[in-house]
Design a protein around this motif. Structure first.
Motif, PDB file in Angstrom:
ATOM      1  N   VAL A 123       2.290   5.742 -14.140  1.00  0.00           N
ATOM      2  CA  VAL A 123       1.305   5.773 -13.054  1.00  0.00           C
ATOM      3  C   VAL A 123       1.411   7.092 -12.289  1.00  0.00           C
ATOM      4  N   TYR A 124       2.640   7.570 -12.124  1.00  0.00           N
ATOM      5  CA  TYR A 124       2.835   8.782 -11.319  1.00  0.00           C
ATOM      6  C   TYR A 124       2.491  10.045 -12.116  1.00  0.00           C
ATOM      7  N   TYR A 125       3.009  10.135 -13.311  1.00  0.00           N
ATOM      8  CA  TYR A 125       2.814  11.381 -14.072  1.00  0.00           C
ATOM      9  C   TYR A 125       1.625  11.339 -15.036  1.00  0.00           C
ATOM     10  N   ARG A 126       1.145  10.158 -15.338  1.00  0.00           N
ATOM     11  CA  ARG A 126       0.004  10.059 -16.249  1.00  0.00           C
ATOM     12  C   ARG A 126      -1.135   9.257 -15.624  1.00  0.00           C
ATOM     13  N   PRO A 127      -1.572   9.632 -14.437  1.00  0.00           N
ATOM     14  CA  PRO A 127      -2.699   8.916 -13.844  1.00  0.00           C
ATOM     15  C   PRO A 127      -3.949   9.161 -14.694  1.00  0.00           C
ATOM     16  N   ARG A 128      -4.850   8.231 -14.676  1.00  0.00           N
ATOM     17  CA  ARG A 128      -6.018   8.436 -15.546  1.00  0.00           C
ATOM     18  C   ARG A 128      -7.271   8.790 -14.772  1.00  0.00           C
ATOM     19  N   ASP A 129      -7.174   8.813 -13.490  1.00  0.00           N
ATOM     20  CA  ASP A 129      -8.334   9.339 -12.757  1.00  0.00           C
ATOM     21  C   ASP A 129      -7.867   9.985 -11.457  1.00  0.00           C
ATOM     22  N   ARG A 130      -8.798  10.634 -10.843  1.00  0.00           N
ATOM     23  CA  ARG A 130      -8.506  11.409  -9.641  1.00  0.00           C
ATOM     24  C   ARG A 130      -7.949  10.517  -8.533  1.00  0.00           C
ATOM     25  N   LEU A 180      -7.204  18.758 -14.487  1.00  0.00           N
ATOM     26  CA  LEU A 180      -5.754  18.695 -14.686  1.00  0.00           C
ATOM     27  C   LEU A 180      -5.076  18.315 -13.379  1.00  0.00           C
ATOM     28  N   SER A 181      -3.949  17.605 -13.523  1.00  0.00           N
ATOM     29  CA  SER A 181      -3.167  17.314 -12.319  1.00  0.00           C
ATOM     30  C   SER A 181      -1.748  17.824 -12.513  1.00  0.00           C
ATOM     31  N   ILE A 182      -1.211  18.426 -11.469  1.00  0.00           N
ATOM     32  CA  ILE A 182       0.157  18.942 -11.515  1.00  0.00           C
ATOM     33  C   ILE A 182       0.850  18.525 -10.227  1.00  0.00           C
ATOM     34  N   ARG A 183       1.958  17.784 -10.347  1.00  0.00           N
ATOM     35  CA  ARG A 183       2.687  17.343  -9.168  1.00  0.00           C
ATOM     36  C   ARG A 183       3.406  18.532  -8.523  1.00  0.00           C
ATOM     37  N   PRO A 184       3.547  18.506  -7.199  1.00  0.00           N
ATOM     38  CA  PRO A 184       4.148  19.659  -6.498  1.00  0.00           C
ATOM     39  C   PRO A 184       5.571  19.973  -6.969  1.00  0.00           C
ATOM     40  N   HIS A 198       0.850  -1.194   0.000  1.00  0.00           N
ATOM     41  CA  HIS A 198       0.000   0.000   0.000  1.00  0.00           C
ATOM     42  C   HIS A 198       0.886   1.245   0.000  1.00  0.00           C
ATOM     43  N   ASP A 199       2.208   0.999  -0.036  1.00  0.00           N
ATOM     44  CA  ASP A 199       3.160   2.097   0.066  1.00  0.00           C
ATOM     45  C   ASP A 199       3.564   2.544  -1.339  1.00  0.00           C
ATOM     46  N   GLN A 200       3.116   3.713  -1.740  1.00  0.00           N
ATOM     47  CA  GLN A 200       3.335   4.137  -3.127  1.00  0.00           C
ATOM     48  C   GLN A 200       4.810   4.376  -3.430  1.00  0.00           C
ATOM     49  N   GLU A 201       5.555   4.836  -2.424  1.00  0.00           N
ATOM     50  CA  GLU A 201       6.966   5.098  -2.657  1.00  0.00           C
ATOM     51  C   GLU A 201       7.714   3.783  -2.938  1.00  0.00           C
ATOM     52  N   GLU A 202       7.348   2.762  -2.149  1.00  0.00           N
ATOM     53  CA  GLU A 202       7.925   1.435  -2.338  1.00  0.00           C
ATOM     54  C   GLU A 202       7.620   0.933  -3.752  1.00  0.00           C
ATOM     55  N   ALA A 203       6.370   1.085  -4.151  1.00  0.00           N
ATOM     56  CA  ALA A 203       5.940   0.608  -5.471  1.00  0.00           C
ATOM     57  C   ALA A 203       6.712   1.321  -6.570  1.00  0.00           C
ATOM     58  N   ALA A 211      -4.209   9.570  -9.198  1.00  0.00           N
ATOM     59  CA  ALA A 211      -3.367  10.752  -9.033  1.00  0.00           C
ATOM     60  C   ALA A 211      -3.202  11.077  -7.552  1.00  0.00           C
ATOM     61  N   ASP A 212      -4.278  10.950  -6.817  1.00  0.00           N
ATOM     62  CA  ASP A 212      -4.290  11.315  -5.414  1.00  0.00           C
ATOM     63  C   ASP A 212      -3.586  10.265  -4.556  1.00  0.00           C
ATOM     64  N   PHE A 213      -3.785   8.985  -4.897  1.00  0.00           N
ATOM     65  CA  PHE A 213      -3.215   7.903  -4.080  1.00  0.00           C
ATOM     66  C   PHE A 213      -1.705   7.813  -4.254  1.00  0.00           C
ATOM     67  N   VAL A 214      -1.253   8.008  -5.484  1.00  0.00           N
ATOM     68  CA  VAL A 214       0.182   7.871  -5.750  1.00  0.00           C
ATOM     69  C   VAL A 214       0.837   9.247  -5.629  1.00  0.00           C
ATOM     70  N   GLY A 215       1.097   9.681  -4.440  1.00  0.00           N
ATOM     71  CA  GLY A 215       1.794  10.952  -4.219  1.00  0.00           C
ATOM     72  C   GLY A 215       0.877  12.143  -4.079  1.00  0.00           C
ATOM     73  N   LEU A 216       1.508  13.274  -3.762  1.00  0.00           N
ATOM     74  CA  LEU A 216       0.746  14.521  -3.602  1.00  0.00           C
ATOM     75  C   LEU A 216       0.448  15.105  -4.971  1.00  0.00           C
TER      76      LEU A 216
END
Lengths: 271, 367
Positions: free
Chosen positions: B223-230, B280-284, B194-199, B233-238
């Protein structure tokens, strides 16, 4: 050296309390011990007028030893037969989705829910029908009515307390179900099996009502012997029997304390 | 992607009225490290356990290689699993634990001993043969569990959150070790976490699961930069979510109106028209932050620092822009003091990702 009066007061209360506890525990036992060596003891004397090992000699030379041997033999048979039934049943109840699991568990408890005398009296009628009255197999069977209850509940709790992942790991490594049971579940359940055996053994050794109803007059175990002795107002013989009967109990309880793990007890609620 | 080694085809698993795994289809490439990632209760462990043979799927097929394994019992699947709690046999020594599977297979004793010693050496567990599992540290127990699985030379290695019981620092070093081992053996591995960083750190491919379904399957970057739904995008990082409406569409650039401001971003090959709504999603870490007004940037926002946190390798800012708050990671904190007051945010068009688009005429989901 200065003595703190408060601390001394507290120590006195502690000692007094300890003495009271010791008296409550060992008072009745000391009476047994005194009676066992009292050769002459009449009212109003607080202690026997004559002490000696006369009655010990008489008891040890009498049928008592035979009763003791018989009791051990029956208890061993009851323990082994009970384990033979309850280890697989306990495992099945702990691991598989057994239909009507709670009903089965309640069925084992049922004989304990009623007064023992009518249950045993009814069982006696049945056992006599099959010519098992006043025989060792009959007594073994009547003891098992009670012992199965403890053993099934304990064994189910014991197997429940073994993480299922251990067995899954074994299966995953290529072991069959039976191999998994024999190499993983069973060895891990050994302390629980020992604990359960000790309880059953003690129960059988001390069982009185059923033994008297089914076994008499030919199968006389130690509790029945003690009963017969005290009926004859031989308090010395009854005391010695009681003391002898306590020894295996005490030894086994010390062992039990070593093997009965807290996690088994915690599993009782989850069965 | 190379040929699939493990294939899940429309598998479903129910427990009573709960659908734990819902029509999952997944191809795991031979020799790859594939992670099932998701929050607890998403069905990832159930999926893994179905591959191991501990659960039977209610529908669908599981293939390992060419073989359909639905009816093959667990002990004949040649998958080796490492459990979350390791499940080491407490009544056996380290050596006996690792030798268990080989003994069951009926290998001669000298061969068992040789294989076990080689595996223990490979995992730096030499000298611990006679120890009991409870005499080992968490990291050592974890390696013994891995040794017990690897010694079987399984077709597929299954790992069920094996790092979750280790402390944070050890987790990072063990995961690096595990990745190296997997790469050197080229062993098809399915990993549950369940740990996204590990994955992200360990995987060749990640299947993000949510409510029993695989909602995104791709490389960690995808998965990180091209998530296909909210959710993904939200689960894998900020992430910063921005809703807007397209005002300009050209093959090179799209311009959306976001609360009265224009935001320019790359079209990513999408067929969109002016008037379409976009999420749109933009990583911090894709947002620049400065005190001075930047020149020549495509997107500049002007805001006020609300909160700042120094996290060692980066500084995280929460910046209020109009009514919304943006999370910005400054990866190179060059000054001792954190930025405060009025700041400028810059966003490169290529780092803005369109998660969903809504056609204004047809009103149907874009992706």
């Amino acid at each position: 050296m200065k003595v703190n009066p408060g601390a001394m007061g507290r120590a006195t209360v502690k000692i007094a309390f300890l003495a009271l506890v010791l008296f409550v525990i060992f008072g009745p036992l000391s009476s047994l011990a005194i009676w066992s060596v009292a050769e002459k003891w009449y009212w109003p004397y607080a202690l026997p007028q004559q002490v000696g090992l006369f009655y010990w000699g008489r008891v040890l030379g009498s049928d008592l030893m035979r009763s003791l041997q018989l009791g051990f033999f029956i208890a061993t048979a009851v323990t082994m037969l009970t384990l033979l039934c309850t280890v697989p049943v306990g495992y099945a109840l702990a691991r598989f989705d057994v239909l009507f699991k709670s009903v089965i568990m309640m069925l084992f408890l049922l004989p304990q829910a009623f007064p023992q005398l009518p249950v045993f009296a009814n069982a006696a009628v049945l056992l006599y029908k099959f010519d098992l009255g006043a025989t060792i197999p009959g007594v073994v069977l009547i003891h098992m009515v009670g012992s199965l209850v403890y053993a099934v509940w304990i064994m189910t709790a014991v197997f429940k307390s073994i993480p299922v992942e251990m067995e899954e790991a074994a299966i995953n490594l290529g072991a069959s179900r039976i191999k998994t049971f024999l190499t993983i579940a069973l060895p891990l359940a050994v302390p629980g099996i020992v604990a359960s055996s000790l309880l059953v053994f003690l129960y059988s050794l001390d069982e009185f009502t059923g033994t008297l109803l089914i076994g008499a007059p030919f199968v006389v175990t130690l509790p029945v012997f003690m009963y017969n002795a005290s009926m004859g107002y031989e308090l010395q013989v009854a005391s010695i029997t009681a003391l002898l009967l306590m020894i295996p109990g005490m030894v086994l309880l010390v062992l039990l304390e070593r093997y009965l793990k807290a996690e088994y007890l915690s599993m009782f609620g989850r069965i | 992607m190379s040929e699939p080694h493990v294939r899940l085809v429309n598998i479903t698993k129910r427990f009573g009225n709960t659908v734990a795994v819902d029509n999952v289809t997944l191809d795991v490439a031979r020799g790859s490290f594939t992670t099932l990632l998701g929050p607890s209760g998403c069905g990832k462990t159930t999926t893994l356990r179905m591959i191991a043979g501990f659960h039977d799927p209610d529908a669908g097929d599981i293939f390992i290689g060419e073989r359909r394994v639905n009816e093959v019992p667990s002990h004949r699947r040649n998958t080796a699993m490492v459990f979350q709690e390791y499940a080491l046999f407490p009544h056996m020594s380290v050596f006996e634990n690792v030798a268990y599977g080989l003994t069951i297979r009926g290998l001669p004793k000298p061969q068992v001993a040789q294989k076990v010693r080689a595996t223990l050496k490979f995992l730096a567990l030499e000298g611990l043969d006679d120890r009991s599992p409870h005499q080992l540290s968490g990291g050592q127990q974890q390696r013994v569990a891995l040794a017990r699985a690897l010694v079987m030379e399984p077709e597929v290695l299954l790992l069920d959150e094996p790092l979750s019981n280790l402390d944070a620092k050890l987790r990072v070093s063990v995961r690096t070790e595990m990745t190296q081992i997997q790469r050197s053996l080229k062993l098809t591995t399915i990993y549950v976490t369940h740990d996204q960083e590990e994955a992200l750190a360990m995987s060749d491919a990640i299947a993000v699961m949510h409510q029993g379904r695989v909602v995104r399957f791709g490389t960690p970057w995808e998965v990180y930069y091209r998530p296909r739904d909210r959710f993904v995008a939200d689960f894998v990082g900020l992430v910063n979510f921005v809703e807007g409406r397209l005002v300009e569409v050209s093959p090179q650039v799209l311009v959306a109106d976001v609360a009265g401001r224009s935001l320019r971003f790359a079209p990513e090959g999408l067929a969109l028209r002016p008037g379409d709504g976009v999420l749109l999603s933009i990583r911090p870490e894709c947002i620049g932050i400065s005190l001075a007004a930047p020149t020549g940037a495509a997107n500049v926002l002007h805001g006020q620092v609300a909160v700042s946190q120094f996290l060692g390798r980066l500084v995280r800012y929460w910046v209020a822009v109009d009514a919304s708050t943006w999370v910005v990671d400054e990866p190179d904190p060059s000054t001792y003091s954190l930025l405060s007051g009025e700041v400028y945010l810059t966003i490169e068009p290529g780092k803005v990702h369109v998660i969903a688009a809504e056609n204004k005429d047809k009103d149907e989901g874009g992706r």
